[in-house]
Motif scaffolding. Structure first.
Motif, mmCIF file in Angstrom:
data_model
loop_
_atom_site.group_PDB
_atom_site.id
_atom_site.type_symbol
_atom_site.label_atom_id
_atom_site.label_comp_id
_atom_site.label_asym_id
_atom_site.label_seq_id
_atom_site.Cartn_x
_atom_site.Cartn_y
_atom_site.Cartn_z
ATOM 1 N N GLU A 107 0.832 -1.200 0.000
ATOM 2 C CA GLU A 107 0.000 0.000 0.000
ATOM 3 C C GLU A 107 0.868 1.252 0.000
ATOM 4 O OE1 GLU A 107 -3.454 2.404 0.074
ATOM 5 O OE2 GLU A 107 -3.051 0.326 -0.510
ATOM 6 N N THR A 108 1.947 1.238 0.787
ATOM 7 C CA THR A 108 2.880 2.373 0.805
ATOM 8 C C THR A 108 3.560 2.518 -0.547
ATOM 9 O OG1 THR A 108 3.290 2.054 3.170
ATOM 10 C CG2 THR A 108 4.911 3.346 1.943
ATOM 11 N N ARG A 109 3.940 1.398 -1.144
ATOM 12 C CA ARG A 109 4.592 1.427 -2.451
ATOM 13 C C ARG A 109 3.671 2.058 -3.504
ATOM 14 N NH1 ARG A 109 8.783 -1.794 -3.559
ATOM 15 N NH2 ARG A 109 8.142 -3.359 -2.021
ATOM 16 N N ARG A 110 2.390 1.663 -3.471
ATOM 17 C CA ARG A 110 1.430 2.209 -4.434
ATOM 18 C C ARG A 110 1.239 3.710 -4.218
ATOM 19 N NH1 ARG A 110 -3.594 3.698 -4.274
ATOM 20 N NH2 ARG A 110 -3.878 2.955 -2.126
ATOM 21 N N LYS A 111 1.122 4.133 -2.953
ATOM 22 C CA LYS A 111 0.926 5.554 -2.661
ATOM 23 C C LYS A 111 2.125 6.382 -3.119
ATOM 24 C CE LYS A 111 -2.206 5.158 1.313
ATOM 25 N NZ LYS A 111 -2.367 5.392 2.779
ATOM 26 N N MET A 112 3.321 5.856 -2.920
ATOM 27 C CA MET A 112 4.512 6.591 -3.355
ATOM 28 C C MET A 112 4.525 6.736 -4.872
ATOM 29 S SD MET A 112 7.481 5.014 -0.851
ATOM 30 C CE MET A 112 8.708 6.229 -1.247
ATOM 31 N N GLY A 113 4.182 5.662 -5.582
ATOM 32 C CA GLY A 113 4.150 5.728 -7.039
ATOM 33 C C GLY A 113 3.124 6.720 -7.545
ATOM 34 N N GLU A 114 1.935 6.673 -6.976
ATOM 35 C CA GLU A 114 0.878 7.592 -7.410
ATOM 36 C C GLU A 114 1.216 9.035 -7.053
ATOM 37 O OE1 GLU A 114 -2.610 6.021 -5.591
ATOM 38 O OE2 GLU A 114 -2.843 4.379 -7.050
ATOM 39 N N THR A 115 1.831 9.243 -5.895
ATOM 40 C CA THR A 115 2.243 10.595 -5.501
ATOM 41 C C THR A 115 3.292 11.136 -6.466
ATOM 42 O OG1 THR A 115 1.808 10.120 -3.169
ATOM 43 C CG2 THR A 115 3.256 11.976 -3.655
ATOM 44 N N ALA A 116 4.226 10.284 -6.878
ATOM 45 C CA ALA A 116 5.262 10.703 -7.820
ATOM 46 C C ALA A 116 4.647 11.118 -9.154
ATOM 47 C CB ALA A 116 6.264 9.570 -8.022
ATOM 48 N N VAL A 117 3.671 10.355 -9.627
ATOM 49 C CA VAL A 117 3.013 10.689 -10.893
ATOM 50 C C VAL A 117 2.256 12.010 -10.771
ATOM 51 C CG1 VAL A 117 1.151 10.003 -12.457
ATOM 52 C CG2 VAL A 117 2.875 8.333 -11.765
ATOM 53 N N ARG A 118 1.550 12.206 -9.655
ATOM 54 C CA ARG A 118 0.813 13.463 -9.464
ATOM 55 C C ARG A 118 1.759 14.658 -9.438
ATOM 56 N NH1 ARG A 118 -2.027 10.674 -5.441
ATOM 57 N NH2 ARG A 118 -1.070 11.967 -3.813
ATOM 58 N N ALA A 119 2.916 14.483 -8.810
ATOM 59 C CA ALA A 119 3.888 15.581 -8.753
ATOM 60 C C ALA A 119 4.370 15.944 -10.153
ATOM 61 C CB ALA A 119 5.071 15.178 -7.873
ATOM 62 N N ALA A 120 4.635 14.936 -10.982
ATOM 63 C CA ALA A 120 5.116 15.197 -12.338
ATOM 64 C C ALA A 120 4.029 15.859 -13.188
ATOM 65 C CB ALA A 120 5.580 13.895 -12.982
ATOM 66 N N LYS A 121 2.803 15.373 -13.066
ATOM 67 C CA LYS A 121 1.711 15.936 -13.867
ATOM 68 C C LYS A 121 1.357 17.348 -13.414
ATOM 69 C CE LYS A 121 -1.505 13.399 -15.581
ATOM 70 N NZ LYS A 121 -2.668 12.518 -15.822
ATOM 71 N N ALA A 122 1.587 17.646 -12.137
ATOM 72 C CA ALA A 122 1.251 18.977 -11.619
ATOM 73 C C ALA A 122 2.066 20.071 -12.288
ATOM 74 C CB ALA A 122 1.464 19.014 -10.105
ATOM 75 N N ILE A 123 3.257 19.732 -12.765
ATOM 76 C CA ILE A 123 4.097 20.733 -13.434
ATOM 77 C C ILE A 123 4.121 20.507 -14.949
ATOM 78 C CG2 ILE A 123 5.554 21.136 -11.412
ATOM 79 C CD1 ILE A 123 7.652 19.292 -12.691
ATOM 80 N N HIS A 124 3.170 19.664 -15.434
ATOM 81 C CA HIS A 124 3.049 19.376 -16.872
ATOM 82 C C HIS A 124 4.372 18.858 -17.436
ATOM 83 C CE1 HIS A 124 -0.779 21.437 -16.528
ATOM 84 N NE2 HIS A 124 -0.154 22.506 -16.050
ATOM 85 N N TYR A 125 4.943 17.917 -16.709
ATOM 86 C CA TYR A 125 6.261 17.396 -17.068
ATOM 87 C C TYR A 125 6.165 16.409 -18.224
ATOM 88 C CZ TYR A 125 10.905 15.379 -16.553
ATOM 89 O OH TYR A 125 12.181 14.961 -16.782
ATOM 90 N N HIS A 126 7.176 16.440 -19.114
ATOM 91 C CA HIS A 126 7.279 15.490 -20.217
ATOM 92 C C HIS A 126 8.648 14.827 -20.168
ATOM 93 C CE1 HIS A 126 4.298 18.269 -22.537
ATOM 94 N NE2 HIS A 126 3.660 17.431 -21.736
ATOM 95 N N GLY A 127 8.680 13.504 -20.329
ATOM 96 C CA GLY A 127 9.954 12.801 -20.377
ATOM 97 C C GLY A 127 10.186 11.929 -19.154
ATOM 98 N N ALA A 128 11.456 11.559 -18.963
ATOM 99 C CA ALA A 128 11.843 10.711 -17.834
ATOM 100 C C ALA A 128 12.138 11.576 -16.620
ATOM 101 C CB ALA A 128 13.074 9.888 -18.189
ATOM 102 N N GLY A 129 11.723 11.103 -15.470
ATOM 103 C CA GLY A 129 12.000 11.835 -14.237
ATOM 104 C C GLY A 129 12.095 10.882 -13.059
#
Length: 492
Positions: A83-105
């Motif tokens: 559950e922690t692993r899933r939350k970390m992954g989803e949080t990382a994706v939200r952070a990237a999308k929040a700044i309209h990021y494109h590419g690898a990060g």
């Protein structure tokens, strides 16, 4: 990055951090954050395209660090609740999308002991350790990056991302692990890495006879292994490290091996203070470790010498067991290790195959039997059997065992050292950042005299005693080599 434990330390730590940041990144803005005492460094690989698609490709544990820089990484991060692993992954994706990021990060987190995690930073690129993610996802992330930059959509959706097995990456550096991991330089007289296959990968940009200079990062290679589970991947890493053959410069190979066999690392008991907590085992400083190294060296030298020179087993003229009539069969050896010299006496019993090794006046070890089969050395002692792989270079013997890597020198180091009785010697290769005091200014023992930078880290050169600097031999911006006289100092 600086830790501040008291108000008195704050100003000096702040100024040092600002100088490092300004020099490395052109920006000296600082963040003041809560310090977690036993965190893990866990990061998530994210990818975003120009079509509003985003995924995370597993996570990595990068907790084992020296000087805030990663040493060995693995994927996926062990001992994390799903559950922690899933939350970390989803949080990382939200952070990237929040700044309209494109590419690898790479979104990096600090994971606390209670399962809480805190955002640390996002690196807008592929990381050095991205191969472990490639190994467990079977995806070419460089290809992904190029295609996304070309405007293509991501090849997978989140539900299609599969993680199979476990992977490790060990960063092989030219550095002196016994001197605060300071960078080393010199000519690679030999450079041989394990054969690559489905389980072993080697990323490197050097070959034998290349020069490891003071002007670039001292990383020599990245060694990556994969297994069906963590235990198998780690066993392959241990074996692969013992197959590396590098000479000409100091490296961290033996340190990486010690990490890989450490019981706490085997059980994934990890945090960012791992090296400091287990330094006695990782650096082989205990008396038991030293005695084991001397024992392995002495027996190997005897057996290896016999193997080389005894062309005929039955000829007495080729017998090297030091037979003496009416005397013990004794061989004397002088062993060099860690800058010290040890005189060892080995009594042999050819008929029984026994060896009695006197390491000191107080310490004698009886070897019931010993056998050398190629590069595998086996010693049968009264309480255990030792099995190790031997790696030999022009300068050293390395003995890889289940307890760690033991290193001895073939000869003592003889060098024309600078006479530092009235001066201060450079402890590393680097660049002079600033001179803190002026000549003839009175200083106290421990006062900072000058700052030298290496690998984006500042190192303070301090006064060895109460006194004054007579003269500096280098100015701000000058390159200095390890062992050079930085300044002349007069003690009061």
């Amino acid at each position: 990055m600086r830790q501040v434990w008291s108000e008195d330390e704050f100003d000096q730590a702040l100024q040092a951090a600002k100088r490092e940041s300004l020099k490395s990144f052109g920006n000296d803005d600082m963040l003041v954050e809560k310090y977690l005492t036993s965190p893990r460094h866990v990061e998530v690989q994210v990818f975003c395209d120009q079509h509003d698609n985003a995924v995370y490709l597993a996570d990595r544990d990068c907790s084992v660090q020296r000087r805030h820089q990663k040493v060995i990484e693995e994927a996926p991060a062990p001992n994390i609740a799903e559950e922690t692993r899933r939350k970390m992954g989803e949080t990382a994706v939200r952070a990237a999308k929040a700044i309209h990021y494109h590419g690898a990060g790479t979104v990096e987190f600090l994971l606390d002991v209670d399962g809480s995690f805190y955002f640390m930073e996002m690196n807008t690129r592929l990381q050095v350790e991205h191969p472990v993610t490639e190994m467990v996802t079977q995806q070419d992330l460089v290809e992904w990056q190029i295609n996304v930059a070309n405007g293509d959509a991501l090849p997978l959706q989140q539900k299609d991302v599969l993680v199979t097995g476990h992977a490790f990456e060990a960063r092989i550096y030219a550095e002196d692990t016994d001197n605060d991991f300071l960078p080393a330089s010199g000519l690679l007289s030999n450079f041989s890495m394990p054969i690559e296959n489905n389980y072993i990968r080697v990323d490197t940009g050097v070959t034998a006879l290349d020069d490891i200079s003071v002007f670039y990062d001292p990383m020599i290679a990245k060694l990556i292994t994969w297994g069906e589970n963590r235990e198998q991947a780690l066993a392959k890493m241990q074996s692969a490290l013992s197959d590396c053959y590098i000479s000409g410069v100091k490296t961290n190979l033996h340190f990486l091996y010690n990490l890989s066999v450490n019981p706490h690392f085997l059980s994934a008991d990890l945090d960012t203070g791992f090296i400091e907590k287990h330094s006695d085992k990782l650096f082989n400083t205990s008396e038991d470790f030293q005695q084991t190294a001397l024992l392995l060296h002495s027996i190997y030298s005897v057996l290896n010498r016999n193997e080389i020179f005894s062309s005929s087993y039955y000829s007495p003229w080729n017998d090297l067991d030091c037979l003496r009539l009416n005397q013990k069969n004794t061989q004397l050896q002088r062993v060099f290790m860690g800058g010290n010299t040890y005189d060892i006496a080995i009594n042999t019993s050819p008929s029984k195959g026994k060896y009695s090794v006197r390491l000191s006046q107080e310490k004698v070890i009886t070897v019931i039997s010993a056998r050398l089969d190629g590069d595998i050395l086996q010693l049968d002692l009264s309480d255990k059997t030792m099995l190790c792989k031997v790696s030999e270079s022009e300068e050293q013997y390395r003995f890889y065992t289940d307890d760690g890597a033991f290193i001895t020198d073939k000869f003592t180091a003889i060098s024309e050292e600078v006479n530092a009785s009235n001066g201060v010697i450079a402890p590393l290769n680097g660049t002079v950042v600033s001179l803190i005091v002026k000549p003839n200014m009175r200083v106290s023992k421990g006062d900072v005299l000058m700052i030298v930078e290496a690998m984006k880290m500042e190192h303070s050169i301090t006064a060895p005693d109460d006194g004054q600097v007579v003269s500096f031999h280098y100015a701000s911006g000058d390159l200095v080599a390890s062992g050079q006289l930085l300044l002349e100092f007069e003690t009061f």
